[in-house]
Design a protein around this motif. Structure first.
Motif, mmCIF file in Angstrom:
data_model
loop_
_atom_site.group_PDB
_atom_site.id
_atom_site.type_symbol
_atom_site.label_atom_id
_atom_site.label_comp_id
_atom_site.label_asym_id
_atom_site.label_seq_id
_atom_site.Cartn_x
_atom_site.Cartn_y
_atom_site.Cartn_z
ATOM 1 N N PRO A 44 10.340 21.341 5.676
ATOM 2 C CA PRO A 44 10.200 20.742 6.839
ATOM 3 C C PRO A 44 10.815 21.527 8.025
ATOM 4 N N ALA A 99 5.503 15.630 0.564
ATOM 5 C CA ALA A 99 6.108 14.529 0.946
ATOM 6 C C ALA A 99 5.951 13.252 0.027
ATOM 7 N N SER A 109 9.964 12.945 5.165
ATOM 8 C CA SER A 109 8.649 12.908 4.441
ATOM 9 C C SER A 109 7.418 12.285 4.831
ATOM 10 N N MET A 147 6.031 14.739 7.467
ATOM 11 C CA MET A 147 5.304 15.911 6.669
ATOM 12 C C MET A 147 3.916 15.245 6.393
ATOM 13 N N MET A 148 3.932 13.917 5.736
ATOM 14 C CA MET A 148 2.571 13.326 5.184
ATOM 15 C C MET A 148 1.565 13.185 6.415
#
Length: 276
Positions: free
Chosen positions: A31, A105, A263, A266-267
């Motif tokens: 990330p 993620a 996460s 990121m998703m």
């Protein structure tokens, strides 16, 4: 130059966080590079794999000396993780960076959940004539009450889980330590200390297998990988010293929240196709 310094400081923070939670620095490095510095996903994965090799190598030596790591079990399971890592690294070349971001993620959330879950401490006796007996997948480790004996169970399911863990390492550039511990602790019923230390021993070898594919594709850039590697190693060293005086349960909850937020972000970026 200033960007390299910021990256180095960020890598130290990633190594520190990774060592304190047992998740490894890769879960923060990806990330950091993709969202913070705009580094293309595949180049970020290549740099992360190099950092995983460095952190694993340092810690593995200490654990082997202390007598916790079972090298025979580790080398047997490395057949699975190495095959998985090469497969994962090859598959990554065909996947869209946004797809990798979504998978990353998802695995990150799973890793956090596994890390927060309580770990039962197994100590199984050897079953004569079993596959574990034939392959000599048993051993001893030092404890405050003396030397403890143990043997593994469910060899085939554990081996298959290791292929998956290796594939996730090669695909996503992480150590997949939580997945390896899941295989050894929950499936193979090994003592927790043996699972975590043997996992640490294996992570570096798995990462080397994946990194070779990224290197061959020209996706490991020294100017990115070098500060990341040094920073993560420094952070891991600081973390190993801090671990003695820190309240790990509170830290794990705090970092779990941070990593969950990462996460989700990121998703979101994967779904909205913001990676390149």
């Amino acid at each position: 130059m200033s960007e390299i310094i910021i990256l180095f400081v960020g890598a130290i923070a990633a190594g520190l966080m990774g060592s304190l939670t047992g998740l490894g620095g890769g879960v923060i490095i990806i990330p950091l590079l993709t969202l913070g510095f705009g580094v293309p996903m595949h180049y970020a994965i290549g740099a992360s794999l190099i950092s995983v090799i460095g952190t694993s190598s340092g810690a593995a030596v200490a654990f082997v000396k202390e007598g916790f790591t079972n090298m025979r079990i580790g080398m047997f399971l490395e057949i699975a993780t190495t095959a998985g890592a090469v497969s994962g690294a090859l598959v990554s070349g065909f996947l869209n960076p946004n797809t990798i971001g979504i998978i990353f993620a998802s695995i990150l959330i799973l890793t956090v959940l596994l890390n927060l879950k309580g770990k039962p401490d197994h100590q199984e006796t050897l079953i004569k004539g079993s596959l574990a007996d034939k392959l000599k997948l048993y051993g001893t480790f030092p404890d405050k009450d003396g030397i403890k004996h143990y043997a593994s169970r469910n060899t085939i399911p554990g081996f298959l889980m290791m292929i998956f863990a290796g594939a996730m390492s090669g695909l996503l550039g992480i150590g997949s330590g939580a997945l390896k511990v899941l295989a050894m602790d929950n499936m193979m019923k090994l003592p927790f200390k043996v699972s975590t230390t043997t996992s640490n021993f294996m992570i570096g070898v798995t990462a080397v297998a994946g990194a070779l594919i990224y290197f061959q594709r020209g996706q490991i850039i020294p100017v990115i990988a070098a500060p990341v590697l040094i920073g993560v190693v420094v952070g891991s060293f600081i973390g190993s010293k801090t671990l003695m005086i820190s309240k790990t349960k509170k830290l794990k909850v705090f970092f779990a929240i941070v990593i969950t937020i990462l996460s989700i972000y990121m998703m979101y970026n994967g779904v909205t196709k913001n990676f390149h």
